[in-house]
Write an enzyme that holds these catalytic residues in place. Structure first.
Site, PDB file in Angstrom:
ATOM      1  N   HIS A   1       0.794  -1.231   0.000  1.00  0.00           N
ATOM      2  CA  HIS A   1       0.000   0.000   0.000  1.00  0.00           C
ATOM      3  C   HIS A   1       0.824   1.277   0.000  1.00  0.00           C
ATOM      4  CE1 HIS A   1       0.944   0.066   4.257  1.00  0.00           C
ATOM      5  NE2 HIS A   1       0.637   1.339   4.231  1.00  0.00           N
TER       6      HIS A   1
HETATM    7  C1  UD1 Z   1      -2.468   5.402   5.714  1.00  0.00           C
HETATM    8  C2  UD1 Z   1      -1.250   5.883   6.484  1.00  0.00           C
HETATM    9  C3  UD1 Z   1      -0.163   4.813   6.463  1.00  0.00           C
HETATM   10  C4  UD1 Z   1      -0.694   3.474   6.910  1.00  0.00           C
HETATM   11  C5  UD1 Z   1      -1.899   3.114   6.046  1.00  0.00           C
HETATM   12  C6  UD1 Z   1      -2.469   1.777   6.449  1.00  0.00           C
HETATM   13  C7  UD1 Z   1      -0.707   8.275   6.486  1.00  0.00           C
HETATM   14  C8  UD1 Z   1       0.198   9.296   5.926  1.00  0.00           C
HETATM   15  N1  UD1 Z   1      -0.665   7.082   5.893  1.00  0.00           N
HETATM   16  O1  UD1 Z   1      -2.112   5.301   4.344  1.00  0.00           O
HETATM   17  O2  UD1 Z   1       0.880   5.225   7.339  1.00  0.00           O
HETATM   18  O3  UD1 Z   1       0.301   2.485   6.821  1.00  0.00           O
HETATM   19  O4  UD1 Z   1      -2.881   4.141   6.198  1.00  0.00           O
HETATM   20  O5  UD1 Z   1      -3.644   1.474   5.816  1.00  0.00           O
HETATM   21  O6  UD1 Z   1      -1.428   8.562   7.425  1.00  0.00           O
HETATM   22  N2  UD1 Z   1      -9.635   4.629   1.641  1.00  0.00           N
HETATM   23  C9  UD1 Z   1     -10.791   3.889   1.582  1.00  0.00           C
HETATM   24  N3  UD1 Z   1     -11.372   3.516   2.759  1.00  0.00           N
HETATM   25  C10 UD1 Z   1     -10.858   3.837   3.965  1.00  0.00           C
HETATM   26  C11 UD1 Z   1      -9.667   4.575   3.997  1.00  0.00           C
HETATM   27  C12 UD1 Z   1      -9.055   4.949   2.829  1.00  0.00           C
HETATM   28  O7  UD1 Z   1     -11.310   3.598   0.525  1.00  0.00           O
HETATM   29  O8  UD1 Z   1     -11.427   3.466   5.007  1.00  0.00           O
HETATM   30  C13 UD1 Z   1      -8.976   5.078   0.396  1.00  0.00           C
HETATM   31  C14 UD1 Z   1      -8.884   6.597   0.354  1.00  0.00           C
HETATM   32  O9  UD1 Z   1      -9.961   7.153  -0.278  1.00  0.00           O
HETATM   33  C15 UD1 Z   1      -7.575   6.858  -0.369  1.00  0.00           C
HETATM   34  C16 UD1 Z   1      -6.769   5.595  -0.133  1.00  0.00           C
HETATM   35  O10 UD1 Z   1      -7.647   4.615   0.401  1.00  0.00           O
HETATM   36  O11 UD1 Z   1      -7.796   7.002  -1.739  1.00  0.00           O
HETATM   37  C17 UD1 Z   1      -5.626   5.857   0.772  1.00  0.00           C
HETATM   38  O12 UD1 Z   1      -6.036   6.299   2.088  1.00  0.00           O
HETATM   39  P1  UD1 Z   1      -5.155   7.322   2.936  1.00  0.00           P
HETATM   40  O13 UD1 Z   1      -5.780   7.517   4.267  1.00  0.00           O
HETATM   41  O14 UD1 Z   1      -4.863   8.508   2.112  1.00  0.00           O
HETATM   42  O15 UD1 Z   1      -3.740   6.690   3.144  1.00  0.00           O
HETATM   43  P2  UD1 Z   1      -3.253   5.204   3.202  1.00  0.00           P
HETATM   44  O16 UD1 Z   1      -2.567   4.902   1.939  1.00  0.00           O
HETATM   45  O17 UD1 Z   1      -4.346   4.301   3.670  1.00  0.00           O
END
Ligand code: UD1
Length: 371
Positions: free
Chosen positions: A209
């Protein structure tokens, strides 16, 4: 009586917060749980609360996804009035996600007005790679915190090297392992359809991820191609993080998922059960490097550096050769398979013993005005 305010924001926080909340409750210490809503859907959040028995948050900030700036800013704006209202003795933040830094920053500015102090659980980890958003979050959160609760001795050394006063540092051990050891019997006993299908056969588990791996089409193609190569020897279970799913579609790489056993994000218990039974795990997650080390399962980490070096020096982890190539990943995976697994806990670093949450609460009690 001023509560201890505990912040949870994203998936890797929930397994760390669960034992801290339980230990506060066991000590009859009032607590106030805030969920920032950085991760918000059933698979990334709700299932962790129900499986791990985390009580419903006292406040949900509902911030959701966004750019780093907007996500961090939204957590800060929503958290400030909660802090003013609850006036906690301690604000406990865990890990390195955007919510961790956002809440630590708000608390540091309101330290004098509210009388709160800040404790950072998992302090002192360093990848020394400033292109990682988590590294920025880790270093800044440590600078802002009054109490730095370290998971391993290398973390303490990092903090001392940065000039942090030794009085602010307390060794706690790894709180994630409290949850792992509590949940392992249920994880081993679980019979999900995927687990039933794989029972008795060697298989691999892969997770991916990190933006640095999945946001670059060439790198994502190399990694997925190597996982496809591994399917020639064994099935590869690949629970897809939402970010990775989005990028696979955006870059037109869906055909590379076909040989893999791709699934939705898994709940904690099933993921732990699958790791515990795997022949090898391939990952870019920090938590998975730690979990496999305690489980004794060989792990290949798809990163140039790790902020968790004890998983390599003492545990079962190894870094794939950098820059990543299909052949390099496969060679590292074969070496890990040849190494094989070791018994549960036989490579666990000091303090990865299931009692970190007790030490954390004891430190809060001895240093602060709790209960
Ligand atoms: C975040 C953390 C990372 C952690 C990871 C674990 C930061 C900087 N990054 O990264 O340290 O290892 O989580 O999962 O805080 N999304 C969903 N559903 C959700 C959450 C997110 O669909 O419940 C999608 C979002 O819309 C986004 C993508 O997943 O497009 C990434 O989510 P984001 O919170 O930006 O960061 P992560 O890559 O999950």
């Amino acid at each position: 009586m001023n509560p201890v305010l505990v912040v949870a924001g994203a998936r890797p926080n929930f397994m760390k917060v669960a034992p801290i909340v339980a230990a506060l409750e066991a000590g009859h210490i009032p607590r106030f749980l805030v969920h920032t809503g950085q991760h918000y859907d059933a698979a990334m959040s709700d299932t962790f609360f129900s499986e791990l028995g985390i009580p419903a948050p006292d406040r949900h900030l509902g911030v959701g996804s966004g750019s780093h700036a907007s996500q961090t800013a939204r957590v800060m704006e929503a958290f400030e009035p909660v802090l003013e209202e609850t006036r906690p003795s301690w604000v406990v933040v865990v890990g390195d996600v955007n919510s961790t830094l956002a809440c630590a920053l708000v608390a540091s500015k309101l330290r004098h007005a509210t009388g709160c102090r800040i404790a950072h659980v998992e302090a002192g980890l360093r990848s020394n790679d400033w292109s990682m958003p988590e590294e920025v979050n880790r270093v800044l959160t440590d600078r802002l915190s009054d109490l730095l609760l370290t998971p391993s001795t290398d973390a303490e050394q990092n903090l001392l090297r940065e000039g942090i006063e030794p009085e602010r540092i307390v060794f706690a051990g790894n709180v994630m392992i409290d949850t792992l050891l509590r949940m392992l019997p249920a994880a081993r006993a679980m019979n999900s359809p995927t687990m039933v299908r794989l029972a008795g056969k060697p298989y691999a588990v892969a997770t991916l991820h990190r933006p640095s791996n999945v946001d670059d089409p060439d790198k994502l193609r190399v990694i997925l191609t190597s996982l496809c190569g591994l399917t020639r020897s064994m099935p590869v279970v690949f629970p897809l993080h939402p970010r990775t799913r989005q990028r696979v579609t955006e870059f037109g790489l869906e055909s590379l998922l076909e040989p893999l056993t791709a699934t939705e994000p898994l709940g904690y218990t099933e993921m732990l059960g699958l790791q515990a039974g795997a022949a090898v795990v391939v990952t870019d997650s920090g938590g998975v490097q730690e979990e496999t080390t305690v489980l004794g399962i060989p792990c290949v980490t798809l990163r140039e550096t790790t902020e968790r070096p004890v998983t390599v020096t003492e545990g079962t982890n190894r870094l794939a050769p950098w820059p990543l190539t299909e052949q390099g990943i496969l060679t590292a995976t074969n070496a890990a398979l040849a190494q094989g697994s070791v018994p549960l806990g036989s490579r666990a670093p000091h303090g990865w013993d299931g009692r970190a949450s007790e030490r954390i609460v004891a430190a809060l009690e001895s240093l602060g005005s709790v209960a």
